[in-house]
Motif scaffolding. Sequence first.
Motif, PDB file in Angstrom:
ATOM      1  N   PHE A  92      12.867  16.486  -5.069  1.00  0.00           N
ATOM      2  CA  PHE A  92      12.064  15.122  -5.021  1.00  0.00           C
ATOM      3  C   PHE A  92      12.243  13.507  -5.472  1.00  0.00           C
ATOM      4  N   VAL A  93      13.798  13.715  -6.737  1.00  0.00           N
ATOM      5  CA  VAL A  93      13.922  12.880  -7.518  1.00  0.00           C
ATOM      6  C   VAL A  93      14.429  11.986  -6.605  1.00  0.00           C
ATOM      7  N   PRO A  94      15.948  12.381  -5.967  1.00  0.00           N
ATOM      8  CA  PRO A  94      16.459  11.664  -5.124  1.00  0.00           C
ATOM      9  C   PRO A  94      16.459  11.090  -3.915  1.00  0.00           C
ATOM     10  N   ILE A  95      15.024  11.295  -3.257  1.00  0.00           N
ATOM     11  CA  ILE A  95      13.795  10.825  -1.861  1.00  0.00           C
ATOM     12  C   ILE A  95      13.503  10.101  -2.681  1.00  0.00           C
ATOM     13  N   ILE A  96      12.691   9.305  -4.071  1.00  0.00           N
ATOM     14  CA  ILE A  96      12.162   8.981  -4.057  1.00  0.00           C
ATOM     15  C   ILE A  96      11.849   7.389  -3.630  1.00  0.00           C
ATOM     16  N   PRO A  97      13.148   6.527  -3.586  1.00  0.00           N
ATOM     17  CA  PRO A  97      13.785   5.567  -3.291  1.00  0.00           C
ATOM     18  C   PRO A  97      12.813   5.189  -1.957  1.00  0.00           C
ATOM     19  N   ALA A  98      12.680   6.266  -1.373  1.00  0.00           N
ATOM     20  CA  ALA A  98      12.660   6.229   0.057  1.00  0.00           C
ATOM     21  C   ALA A  98      11.039   6.034   0.372  1.00  0.00           C
ATOM     22  N   ILE A  99      11.028   6.721  -0.158  1.00  0.00           N
ATOM     23  CA  ILE A  99       8.844   6.509  -0.405  1.00  0.00           C
ATOM     24  C   ILE A  99       8.410   5.469  -1.120  1.00  0.00           C
ATOM     25  N   VAL A 100       8.775   5.248  -1.753  1.00  0.00           N
ATOM     26  CA  VAL A 100       8.588   4.195  -2.433  1.00  0.00           C
ATOM     27  C   VAL A 100       9.141   2.469  -1.615  1.00  0.00           C
ATOM     28  N   ALA A 101      10.102   2.308  -1.137  1.00  0.00           N
ATOM     29  CA  ALA A 101      10.545   1.431   0.028  1.00  0.00           C
ATOM     30  C   ALA A 101       8.952   1.574   0.864  1.00  0.00           C
ATOM     31  N   GLY A 129       6.174   2.635   0.865  1.00  0.00           N
ATOM     32  CA  GLY A 129       5.294   2.378   0.155  1.00  0.00           C
ATOM     33  C   GLY A 129       4.755   1.227   0.027  1.00  0.00           C
ATOM     34  N   MET A 130       6.396   0.489  -0.644  1.00  0.00           N
ATOM     35  CA  MET A 130       5.563  -0.759  -0.738  1.00  0.00           C
ATOM     36  C   MET A 130       5.530  -1.830   0.578  1.00  0.00           C
ATOM     37  N   LEU A 131       6.543  -1.193   1.490  1.00  0.00           N
ATOM     38  CA  LEU A 131       6.318  -2.147   2.906  1.00  0.00           C
ATOM     39  C   LEU A 131       4.839  -1.722   3.332  1.00  0.00           C
ATOM     40  N   MET A 132       4.227  -1.021   3.334  1.00  0.00           N
ATOM     41  CA  MET A 132       3.139   0.130   3.535  1.00  0.00           C
ATOM     42  C   MET A 132       1.977  -1.581   2.791  1.00  0.00           C
ATOM     43  N   GLY A 133       1.939  -1.219   2.053  1.00  0.00           N
ATOM     44  CA  GLY A 133       1.180  -2.474   1.099  1.00  0.00           C
ATOM     45  C   GLY A 133       1.536  -4.262   1.820  1.00  0.00           C
ATOM     46  N   SER A 193       1.165  12.656   2.961  1.00  0.00           N
ATOM     47  CA  SER A 193       1.202  13.065   4.600  1.00  0.00           C
ATOM     48  C   SER A 193       0.091  12.775   5.320  1.00  0.00           C
ATOM     49  N   ASN A 194      -1.047  13.622   4.736  1.00  0.00           N
ATOM     50  CA  ASN A 194      -2.261  14.275   5.432  1.00  0.00           C
ATOM     51  C   ASN A 194      -3.552  13.143   4.580  1.00  0.00           C
ATOM     52  N   ILE A 195      -3.117  12.273   3.941  1.00  0.00           N
ATOM     53  CA  ILE A 195      -4.365  11.249   3.866  1.00  0.00           C
ATOM     54  C   ILE A 195      -3.897  10.369   4.012  1.00  0.00           C
ATOM     55  N   GLY A 196      -3.042   9.871   3.831  1.00  0.00           N
ATOM     56  CA  GLY A 196      -1.891   8.305   3.762  1.00  0.00           C
ATOM     57  C   GLY A 196      -1.802   7.628   2.597  1.00  0.00           C
ATOM     58  N   GLY A 197      -2.835   8.286   1.577  1.00  0.00           N
ATOM     59  CA  GLY A 197      -2.497   7.415   0.192  1.00  0.00           C
ATOM     60  C   GLY A 197      -2.455   9.006  -0.960  1.00  0.00           C
ATOM     61  N   ASN A 198      -2.239   8.925  -1.885  1.00  0.00           N
ATOM     62  CA  ASN A 198      -1.687   9.447  -3.394  1.00  0.00           C
ATOM     63  C   ASN A 198      -2.520   8.853  -4.175  1.00  0.00           C
ATOM     64  N   MET A 232      -5.799   3.901  -5.000  1.00  0.00           N
ATOM     65  CA  MET A 232      -4.689   5.691  -4.077  1.00  0.00           C
ATOM     66  C   MET A 232      -3.528   4.643  -4.449  1.00  0.00           C
ATOM     67  N   ALA A 233      -2.654   4.695  -4.652  1.00  0.00           N
ATOM     68  CA  ALA A 233      -0.827   4.734  -3.902  1.00  0.00           C
ATOM     69  C   ALA A 233      -0.340   4.815  -2.782  1.00  0.00           C
ATOM     70  N   ASN A 234       1.075   4.189  -2.592  1.00  0.00           N
ATOM     71  CA  ASN A 234       1.438   5.001  -1.296  1.00  0.00           C
ATOM     72  C   ASN A 234       3.012   5.016  -1.186  1.00  0.00           C
ATOM     73  N   GLY A 235       2.792   5.720  -2.533  1.00  0.00           N
ATOM     74  CA  GLY A 235       3.872   5.980  -2.641  1.00  0.00           C
ATOM     75  C   GLY A 235       4.128   7.065  -4.035  1.00  0.00           C
ATOM     76  N   ILE A 236       4.761   7.533  -4.667  1.00  0.00           N
ATOM     77  CA  ILE A 236       5.237   8.403  -5.391  1.00  0.00           C
ATOM     78  C   ILE A 236       6.817   7.837  -6.261  1.00  0.00           C
ATOM     79  N   GLY A 237       6.132   8.396  -7.843  1.00  0.00           N
ATOM     80  CA  GLY A 237       7.163   7.847  -8.784  1.00  0.00           C
ATOM     81  C   GLY A 237       6.533   6.812  -9.599  1.00  0.00           C
ATOM     82  N   LEU A 238       6.476   5.821  -9.647  1.00  0.00           N
ATOM     83  CA  LEU A 238       6.401   4.403  -9.555  1.00  0.00           C
ATOM     84  C   LEU A 238       4.822   4.511 -10.457  1.00  0.00           C
TER      85      LEU A 238
END
Length: 457
Positions: A117-126, A128-132, A326-331, A411-417
Motif C-alpha cells: 500500500f505504501v507505493p499507492i498512498i500518493p495516488a490516494i492522497v491526491a 483525497g485532497m481533490l475530494m476536500g 471505498s465502502n463509506i466514503g471516509g476514513n 473523517m479523512a479522505n485518504g490514508i497515510g497522512l
Amino acid sequence: MNYREVAEQLVPLLGGENNVVSATHCATRLRLVIDDESQIDKSGIEELDGVKGAFSSSGQFQIIFGTGNVNKVFEHFAPLVGATMDDKSPTGETHSDAAKRKMNPFARFARTLSNIFVPIIPAIVAAGMLMGLLGLMKTYEWVDPESGLFVMLDMFSSAAFIILPILIGMSAAKEFGANGYLGAVIGGIMTHPALLNPWGLADAQPSTLDFFGFGVEMLGYQGTVIPVLLTVYVMAKVEKGLRKVVPNTIDLLVTPFLTVIFTGFTALLVVGPLGRILGNGITTVLDVVYNTAGPIAGLIFGGLYSTIVLTGVHHSFHAIEAELLSNIGGNYLLPIWAMANVAQGGATLAVFFRTKNKKTKEIAVPAAVSAFLGITEPAIFGVNLKHRRPFIGAAIGGALGGAYVVFTHVMANGIGLTGIPMFAIAQDPLNYGIGFVIAVAGAFIATLLLGWKEETK
C-alpha cells in the motif's frame, strides 16, 4: 558532524561488519538487519555524534540520524559492511527479504501489506485532497456543480478509487513475486466495464450471468481492496507453479495465458465474492464499534496506537483504511492515529522544557516537529520511550484527542497522512485542529505531571 568518522565508529559498536547482514536507509533512519543483536552496544551507539536514538523493530535495528544526515552517514557506512546503494545485501538478497526473515509471521504479514500500500498512498492522497477541494467548492458555492470545472475535478478525484484494484493488483503482484502487469490485468478484469460499477451507487442491482449452470453476479470490484489482494495472491501462486513446469521456450506464451484465464475465473467465481463478503464484514464490525462505543473507542485506540506502532502491526492498517474509504466514503481511523502521533510530539516538547540533559534537548525539538508532521519514530524511540513516563503521557494525550475526533465524527479522505499534513485531507479541519490541540496539550501536561527519572549522562 564528521560522517565518515561516525560511520567508522558504528561498525564495531554493531558487532563488526560480519554481524551486519544488510543495510539501507529511509528518510530519517539507518535500517540494518543484524545477525546477532546481542552483540550491539546500544548505549554506545546512542552516544555517537548525530544519533537521535536507536531501536529494534520489524526485523531491523534502526538508528535515527534525521533527514539530511542519514544518507550522508550511509554513504560512508555502506562500503564498510559490504552494502550497496541498490538495496542489496552482500549475499545478493534484498534488504526487505533479509528483514522479513527476522520477523515473526504476524509482523511479516503486516510488513507485506505495508509494502503493497505504501507505493499507492500518493495516488490516494491526491484523490483525497481533490475530494476536500470539491467539498469546499460545493459548501461555499465557489463553483456551479454543473460546470465543466467541477465535473472534471470530480472525475479526477474518483479515478484513483475506481481503478484501485488495478493499482493494488500491480503492487501486490510485485510484492508476492509475480509479474506486476499480470496483477494489473487481474485488477482490470475485476473492474471491467461489463461489470456494474458499484462506486457511488448505493442501490446497485447487477444482472446475473449463467456460467455452466452457475449464476455469476455481474458486479464490479471498483474501490474494493480485499478481493483483489486475495485474487492476486492466488495469481502469484499459479504463475510461480506454471513457471516450474512450462518449458522455457514457450514460457512467455503459455504462462501468462494460463495464469490470466485461471485467475480470471477464480476471481469472478470464488475469491472475489468471498473477498467482498470479508471486506464488508470487517467494515460492518468497525462501524458497530465506532457507532456504539463512540468516544470510548477513540479513547482506547488513540491511547494504544503508539504501543501498536512498537510491534509494527500498524502497517497492516492501510488495507482496512482503504476498505473504509471505498465502502463509506471516509476514513475515521486515520484521525485517531493522527492524535496518537501528534501527542508524541507534545510529550517530547515537555521533555525539552524540563530536561537538563544537553543531548536530549538537541534531539527533542526536531523529534517533536517530526511527530507533528506525522513521523513519530524520533520522538518515540529517541526521547519518550527511553524515559518511559513521557511515552505514557503521550498515550494519555492520544487518548484524549482520539476521543474528541470520534465524538465530533472527524473523517479523512485518504490514508497515510497524519499530523499537520492531514489538514489537507480532513473532512472537518476545524474539529481536527481542536483534537490536534487537545492531544498535544494533554500529552504535554500529562508528561510534566508524571515526571521521569533524569539521565545522569
